[in-house]
Scaffold this motif. Structure first.
Motif, PDB file in Angstrom:
ATOM      1  N   ALA A 139      48.423  28.081  68.619  1.00  0.00           N
ATOM      2  CA  ALA A 139      48.670  26.662  68.853  1.00  0.00           C
ATOM      3  C   ALA A 139      47.489  26.022  69.578  1.00  0.00           C
ATOM      4  O   ALA A 139      47.089  24.884  69.272  1.00  0.00           O
ATOM      5  CB  ALA A 139      49.957  26.483  69.655  1.00  0.00           C
ATOM      6  N   GLU A 152      49.230  17.084  62.863  1.00  0.00           N
ATOM      7  CA  GLU A 152      50.243  18.007  63.381  1.00  0.00           C
ATOM      8  C   GLU A 152      50.805  18.909  62.279  1.00  0.00           C
ATOM      9  O   GLU A 152      51.018  20.109  62.483  1.00  0.00           O
ATOM     10  CB  GLU A 152      51.373  17.227  64.055  1.00  0.00           C
ATOM     11  N   ASP A 153      51.053  18.334  61.097  1.00  0.00           N
ATOM     12  CA  ASP A 153      51.568  19.145  59.987  1.00  0.00           C
ATOM     13  C   ASP A 153      50.546  20.185  59.555  1.00  0.00           C
ATOM     14  O   ASP A 153      50.895  21.334  59.256  1.00  0.00           O
ATOM     15  CB  ASP A 153      51.952  18.248  58.808  1.00  0.00           C
ATOM     16  N   ALA A 156      50.479  22.984  62.015  1.00  0.00           N
ATOM     17  CA  ALA A 156      51.689  23.814  61.881  1.00  0.00           C
ATOM     18  C   ALA A 156      51.575  24.740  60.678  1.00  0.00           C
ATOM     19  O   ALA A 156      51.977  25.914  60.740  1.00  0.00           O
ATOM     20  CB  ALA A 156      52.916  22.924  61.759  1.00  0.00           C
TER      21      ALA A 156
END
Length: 251
Positions: A139, A152-153, A156
């Protein structure tokens, strides 16, 4: 992992980056029908997760041995990030069978005065990969400036793809191939006659700037800039494959 054994022409050997494996190239390979491709798992990754190397010389010996095992005597070599640095080091040792080199968002090596700081930086990350939960380290890893193009996607998705890694293996490879241990290869780039293409993403400010500096210094590279970030072959495999086709055709 290799493509159709009936492929024609010189083999194309592909080296992935840190945290990846040979499967990272699959979408690119699928867009290169008729090309014999060998996407290797670097030591510490994929099917070679159990392997360890200690420094660039051992990594280069591993690569040379892998080529020999596969019966690859004349070949073209492409590498991304860490894989690009290993490919560049390999090329600088003038292997007889290497016909052309392509590097994606790669670092040519630091001046000697900057290497100690980089060793400390990489040791901090290696210690985290070795001792902390992998998801937590990843992360933070994907929030580094070099990955600024990821939303963010995107972060992830990258994190989810990399959870199959062994943190201890990542730490070992990070220590073995730290940029602080890599020789500065810009002088070699200025003198080599090997056909060499360097691809950078113009939204990866650090590595795009490095590539532009090499051109300004008179290095013998064909620099291509794509509209993208650090991991171009994963984000736009068809466009990257088109660049590879042009490069293969020209070499």
């Amino acid at each position: 992992m290799a493509s159709n054994p009936e492929s024609r022409g010189l083999p194309l050997v592909l080296l992935h980056g840190l945290l990846g494996d040979g499967h990272d190239w699959q979408d690119v390979i699928d867009a290169l029908p008729g090309i014999e491709c060998h996407a290797l798992d670097l030591p510490g990754y994929g099917r070679n997760q159990h392997l360890r190397v200690d420094g660039f010389d051992e990594a280069n010996a591993w690569l040379s041995g892998e080529l020999e095992t596969r019966g690859i005597r004349h070949y073209r070599l492409a590498g991304y990030s860490l894989g690009g640095r290993l490919a560049l080091y390999h090329a600088s040792h003038s292997p007889a069978g290497l016909q052309a080199l392509l590097l994606e968002n790669c670092h040519p090596g630091l001046p000697s005065g900057e290497r100690a700081a980089r060793l400390r930086h990489d040791e901090e990350w290696a210690s985290r990969f070795e001792h902390e939960p992998l998801a937590e380290v990843l992360a933070d890893w994907y929030r580094q400036p070099v990955f600024a193009d990821l939303d963010e996607d995107g972060r992830a998705r990258q994190l989810a793809r990399r959870l199959g890694n062994d943190g201890r293996a990542v730490a070992a490879m990070l220590r073995a191939t730290s940029l602080g241990k890599q020789p500065e290869l810009a002088p070699w780039l200025a003198s080599t006659g090997l056909p060499l293409t360097w691809i950078s993403g113009n939204r990866d400010q650090k590595f795009h700037r490095l590539a532009c500096q090499l051109v300004e210094q008179g290095c013998n590279i064909n620099h291509l800039a794509l509209d993208g970030g650090h991991n171009l072959h994963a984000d736009q495999p068809e466009r990257f494959a088109a660049c590879l086709r042009d490069w293969l055709g020209s070499t």
